[in-house]
Design a protein around this motif. Structure first.
Motif, PDB file in Angstrom:
ATOM      1  N   SER A 182       2.816 124.991  -8.563  1.00  0.00           N
ATOM      2  CA  SER A 182       2.148 124.852 -10.000  1.00  0.00           C
ATOM      3  C   SER A 182       3.454 124.673 -10.693  1.00  0.00           C
ATOM      4  N   PRO A 183       3.407 123.383 -11.641  1.00  0.00           N
ATOM      5  CA  PRO A 183       3.897 122.170 -11.171  1.00  0.00           C
ATOM      6  C   PRO A 183       4.004 121.596 -10.701  1.00  0.00           C
ATOM      7  N   PRO A 184       3.085 120.607  -9.613  1.00  0.00           N
ATOM      8  CA  PRO A 184       3.461 120.428  -8.578  1.00  0.00           C
ATOM      9  C   PRO A 184       4.465 118.986  -8.238  1.00  0.00           C
ATOM     10  N   ARG A 185       5.580 119.877  -7.498  1.00  0.00           N
ATOM     11  CA  ARG A 185       6.598 118.909  -7.548  1.00  0.00           C
ATOM     12  C   ARG A 185       8.201 118.862  -6.206  1.00  0.00           C
ATOM     13  N   PHE A 186       8.899 118.636  -5.828  1.00  0.00           N
ATOM     14  CA  PHE A 186       9.988 118.997  -4.895  1.00  0.00           C
ATOM     15  C   PHE A 186      11.746 118.372  -5.458  1.00  0.00           C
ATOM     16  N   VAL A 187      11.690 119.415  -5.665  1.00  0.00           N
ATOM     17  CA  VAL A 187      13.251 119.543  -6.105  1.00  0.00           C
ATOM     18  C   VAL A 187      14.454 119.603  -5.367  1.00  0.00           C
ATOM     19  N   GLY A 188      15.638 118.745  -5.147  1.00  0.00           N
ATOM     20  CA  GLY A 188      16.699 118.858  -4.479  1.00  0.00           C
ATOM     21  C   GLY A 188      18.004 117.989  -4.456  1.00  0.00           C
ATOM     22  N   TYR A 189      19.031 117.947  -3.686  1.00  0.00           N
ATOM     23  CA  TYR A 189      19.509 117.069  -3.469  1.00  0.00           C
ATOM     24  C   TYR A 189      19.615 115.970  -3.006  1.00  0.00           C
ATOM     25  N   PRO A 190      19.694 114.676  -3.681  1.00  0.00           N
ATOM     26  CA  PRO A 190      18.963 113.067  -2.533  1.00  0.00           C
ATOM     27  C   PRO A 190      20.332 113.082  -2.143  1.00  0.00           C
ATOM     28  N   ASP A 191      21.601 113.306  -2.584  1.00  0.00           N
ATOM     29  CA  ASP A 191      23.025 113.048  -1.786  1.00  0.00           C
ATOM     30  C   ASP A 191      23.846 114.329  -2.373  1.00  0.00           C
ATOM     31  N   ILE A 192      25.304 114.261  -2.529  1.00  0.00           N
ATOM     32  CA  ILE A 192      25.223 116.107  -2.321  1.00  0.00           C
ATOM     33  C   ILE A 192      26.067 115.054  -3.947  1.00  0.00           C
ATOM     34  N   ALA A 193      26.292 114.530  -4.395  1.00  0.00           N
ATOM     35  CA  ALA A 193      25.978 113.843  -6.245  1.00  0.00           C
ATOM     36  C   ALA A 193      25.065 114.139  -6.952  1.00  0.00           C
ATOM     37  N   THR A 194      24.116 114.065  -6.418  1.00  0.00           N
ATOM     38  CA  THR A 194      23.213 113.781  -7.356  1.00  0.00           C
ATOM     39  C   THR A 194      21.713 114.928  -7.162  1.00  0.00           C
ATOM     40  N   PHE A 195      21.438 116.105  -8.269  1.00  0.00           N
ATOM     41  CA  PHE A 195      20.338 116.354  -8.205  1.00  0.00           C
ATOM     42  C   PHE A 195      19.533 115.942  -8.869  1.00  0.00           C
ATOM     43  N   ALA A 196      17.637 116.091  -8.050  1.00  0.00           N
ATOM     44  CA  ALA A 196      16.797 115.251  -8.341  1.00  0.00           C
ATOM     45  C   ALA A 196      15.362 115.660  -7.965  1.00  0.00           C
ATOM     46  N   LEU A 197      14.404 115.201  -9.388  1.00  0.00           N
ATOM     47  CA  LEU A 197      13.246 116.138  -8.474  1.00  0.00           C
ATOM     48  C   LEU A 197      11.779 114.829  -8.533  1.00  0.00           C
ATOM     49  N   ALA A 198      11.116 114.952  -7.941  1.00  0.00           N
ATOM     50  CA  ALA A 198       9.879 114.208  -7.315  1.00  0.00           C
ATOM     51  C   ALA A 198       9.142 115.162  -7.983  1.00  0.00           C
ATOM     52  N   ALA A 199       8.039 114.546  -9.051  1.00  0.00           N
ATOM     53  CA  ALA A 199       6.834 115.241 -10.156  1.00  0.00           C
ATOM     54  C   ALA A 199       5.856 114.452  -9.236  1.00  0.00           C
ATOM     55  N   PHE A 200       4.633 115.232  -8.529  1.00  0.00           N
ATOM     56  CA  PHE A 200       3.564 114.773  -8.107  1.00  0.00           C
ATOM     57  C   PHE A 200       2.285 115.107  -9.057  1.00  0.00           C
ATOM     58  N   ARG A 201       0.989 115.077  -8.782  1.00  0.00           N
ATOM     59  CA  ARG A 201      -0.355 114.840  -9.620  1.00  0.00           C
ATOM     60  C   ARG A 201      -1.400 115.053  -8.935  1.00  0.00           C
ATOM     61  N   GLY A 202      -2.583 115.920  -8.705  1.00  0.00           N
ATOM     62  CA  GLY A 202      -3.707 115.596  -7.886  1.00  0.00           C
ATOM     63  C   GLY A 202      -3.737 116.506  -7.303  1.00  0.00           C
ATOM     64  N   ASP A 203      -4.318 115.878  -6.209  1.00  0.00           N
ATOM     65  CA  ASP A 203      -5.051 117.007  -4.936  1.00  0.00           C
ATOM     66  C   ASP A 203      -4.321 116.125  -3.546  1.00  0.00           C
ATOM     67  N   ASN A 204      -2.790 115.868  -3.362  1.00  0.00           N
ATOM     68  CA  ASN A 204      -3.030 114.690  -2.376  1.00  0.00           C
ATOM     69  C   ASN A 204      -0.923 114.437  -3.037  1.00  0.00           C
ATOM     70  N   LEU A 205      -0.420 114.214  -2.003  1.00  0.00           N
ATOM     71  CA  LEU A 205       0.730 114.161  -2.264  1.00  0.00           C
ATOM     72  C   LEU A 205       1.372 112.478  -2.344  1.00  0.00           C
ATOM     73  N   ALA A 206       0.760 111.754  -2.123  1.00  0.00           N
ATOM     74  CA  ALA A 206       1.260 110.433  -3.050  1.00  0.00           C
ATOM     75  C   ALA A 206       2.264 110.412  -3.701  1.00  0.00           C
ATOM     76  N   GLY A 207       2.307 111.520  -4.830  1.00  0.00           N
ATOM     77  CA  GLY A 207       3.603 110.606  -5.761  1.00  0.00           C
ATOM     78  C   GLY A 207       4.852 110.802  -4.145  1.00  0.00           C
ATOM     79  N   LEU A 208       5.335 111.676  -3.911  1.00  0.00           N
ATOM     80  CA  LEU A 208       5.788 111.973  -3.173  1.00  0.00           C
ATOM     81  C   LEU A 208       6.850 110.429  -2.734  1.00  0.00           C
ATOM     82  N   THR A 209       5.887 109.768  -2.514  1.00  0.00           N
ATOM     83  CA  THR A 209       6.477 108.692  -2.055  1.00  0.00           C
ATOM     84  C   THR A 209       7.623 107.641  -3.252  1.00  0.00           C
ATOM     85  N   GLU A 210       7.403 108.313  -4.755  1.00  0.00           N
ATOM     86  CA  GLU A 210       7.753 107.686  -5.158  1.00  0.00           C
ATOM     87  C   GLU A 210       9.332 108.162  -5.482  1.00  0.00           C
TER      88      GLU A 210
END
Length: 465
Positions: free
Chosen positions: A260-288
């Motif tokens: 709350s809020p639903p998010r995935f946060v971390g490093y896609p690579d050693i130089a980049t910090f990023a987040l993936a926000a998703f909404r609703g009752d599923n995890l589909a937003g994580l594919t973006e």
């Protein structure tokens, strides 16, 4: 720890003949009326509150003008005033005349007693269950994580090539209710979790990241509803242009997931910090594709809770509100320190971090992300060559923090606006160095998961067991 509140005895003020007063004055002093001074102008003699300069035959405490001076009970001005403590389980009484009329007694008061583990402030020092929490410890092979659910905890772990979710009740006992699927990440490096109500979101991974959506019903039955591999942009590199490359996914640089809020946060690579926000009752937003957070420097130890992000920046711990577009609001330096962790509390957050071997705690207001008025601000809660990782959780009902650093766990309350350690424990059930810690609270208990460098895990539950 501050001195415990002193017990108020049923003191009595008595009129003695002059000869008795001289005898008392010459006698060896004995234990007085508890450890409190009797109310003025009385003196403590042998456990009795007496007026030493009072002559025999003087006024009695009986509602009658005994000495004929038109005043009633004038030698006991404290009559009708409060006596005793009004804190914790203690209740104030009232000074009243003793039955024999020789003095006053505290009527109706409840005095402090020795602290026991029952969720109450028995000794009336403003702290609950200080120094008396007991533990239950479970040790697992493989990674594990813990999250709060109503009346208990959800624990996720890897066992026999399965990803398993199981529940524990608030008494620290396993319910025996389990759900499981095949482990999608054989070379697992990290596992994290967060919860909101009956929903628990979990993430795990190595070179690829996965998320799980779990529901826990009112009977503490866990059900795995959904699983999703993240967008390929999160896949950790092993080579770049034919040269060996390294990702940023091992603790303490592992990704985090929030419910709350639903998010995935971390490093896609050693130089980049990023987040993936998703909404609703599923995890589909994580594919973006993830959104870059430019303000966080490469390879910074970080943590998230709710909308808030804390991270290392230079020699400081920094905090701010992270938005879905990757921007940060109200980001400031909290204090010099490293290995930060964060947890939400009413009206703001708590941030734990280490500095020069000490473990420190600050409470920040949600609207300013600065130290809260009257809150803890860079308070030292433990010392002794402590290092990260850190983790913490807040018990609103008891106004108590559970703060961990490595193998040290401290239970922190407050006294007169300052942090006070209610209990300190060494959690040493793992033989190898601790690399990741989770702390959660539910009801009147707390749960701590430690994961070692060799991927062994321990679950420690604290409470009145």
């Amino acid at each position: 720890m501050p001195p415990l509140p002193q017990a108020h005895p049923s003191c009595a003020s008595r009129a003695f003949p002059l000869g008795v007063i001289w005898a008392l004055a010459l006698a060896t002093p004995l234990a007085g009326c508890g450890e409190l001074s009797c109310p003025a102008p009385l003196s403590n003699v042998d456990g009795v509150c007496v007026k030493l300069d009072q002559a025999a035959g003087a006024e009695l405490c009986d509602g009658v003008d005994n000495d004929g001076d038109t005043e009633v009970d004038e030698d006991w001005p404290q009559l009708g005033e409060a006596c005793g403590e009004a804190a914790g389980e203690c209740v104030e009484g009232e000074w009243v005349c003793a039955v024999d009329g020789d003095g006053v007694v505290c009527d109706g008061g409840v005095d402090p007693v020795e602290e026991i583990c029952d969720g109450k402030d028995n000794d009336c020092d403003g702290l609950i269950d200080e120094g008396v929490l007991s533990t239950k410890v479970h040790v697992f092979d493989g990674h594990a994580t813990v999250a709060t659910v109503e009346d208990g905890y959800l624990v996720a772990r890897i066992a026999e090539d399965e990803f398993r979710v199981l529940t524990y009740d608030s008494s620290g006992e396993a319910t025996g209710k389990v759900d499981a699927i095949n482990n999608p990440v054989p070379d697992l490096v990290f596992m994290t979790s967060d919860s909101s109500g009956s929903r628990v979101l979990l993430s795990l991974g190595g070179l690829k990241f996965h998320a799980f959506d779990v529901h826990v019903d009112s009977d503490l039955v866990p059900i795995i509803l959904d699983t999703q591999q993240l967008h390929p942009a999160w896949d950790q590199p092993t080579q770049q242009e034919g040269i060996p490359a390294f990702g940023a996914y091992a603790p303490p640089l592992h990704p985090r997931i929030t419910a709350s809020p639903p998010r995935f946060v971390g490093y896609p690579d050693i130089a980049t910090f990023a987040l993936a926000a998703f909404r609703g009752d599923n995890l589909a937003g994580l594919t973006e594709e993830p959104t870059v957070v430019a303000a966080v420097s490469p390879l910074s130890v970080f943590d998230t809770a709710g909308e808030f992000l804390v991270w290392e920046q230079g020699e400081n711990t920094r905090a701010g509100r992270l938005l879905d577009d990757g921007s940060l609001e109200l980001d400031i330096d909290v204090a010099p320190g490293s290995a930060p962790s964060v947890a939400v509390r009413a009206g703001g957050i708590g941030v734990a971090y280490t500095r020069l071997g000490s473990l420190r705690l600050s409470e920040l207001a949600a609207l300013s992300v600065q130290c809260s008025d009257g809150g803890l601000c860079d308070d030292e809660v433990a010392a002794g060559e402590l290092e990260g990782p850190t983790a913490l959780a807040y018990d609103e009902a008891r106004d108590t923090w559970f703060v961990a650093a490595g193998t040290r766990l401290v239970v922190v309350g407050r006294f007169e606006g300052n942090a006070i350690v209610k209990q300190s424990l060494e959690l040493t059930s793992l033989s190898d160095t601790v690399r990741r810690i989770d702390v959660a609270v539910s009801g009147n208990t707390a749960a701590v998961v430690q994961v070692s460098r060799d991927a062994g895990s321990s679950l420690t539950l604290l409470g009145c067991f």
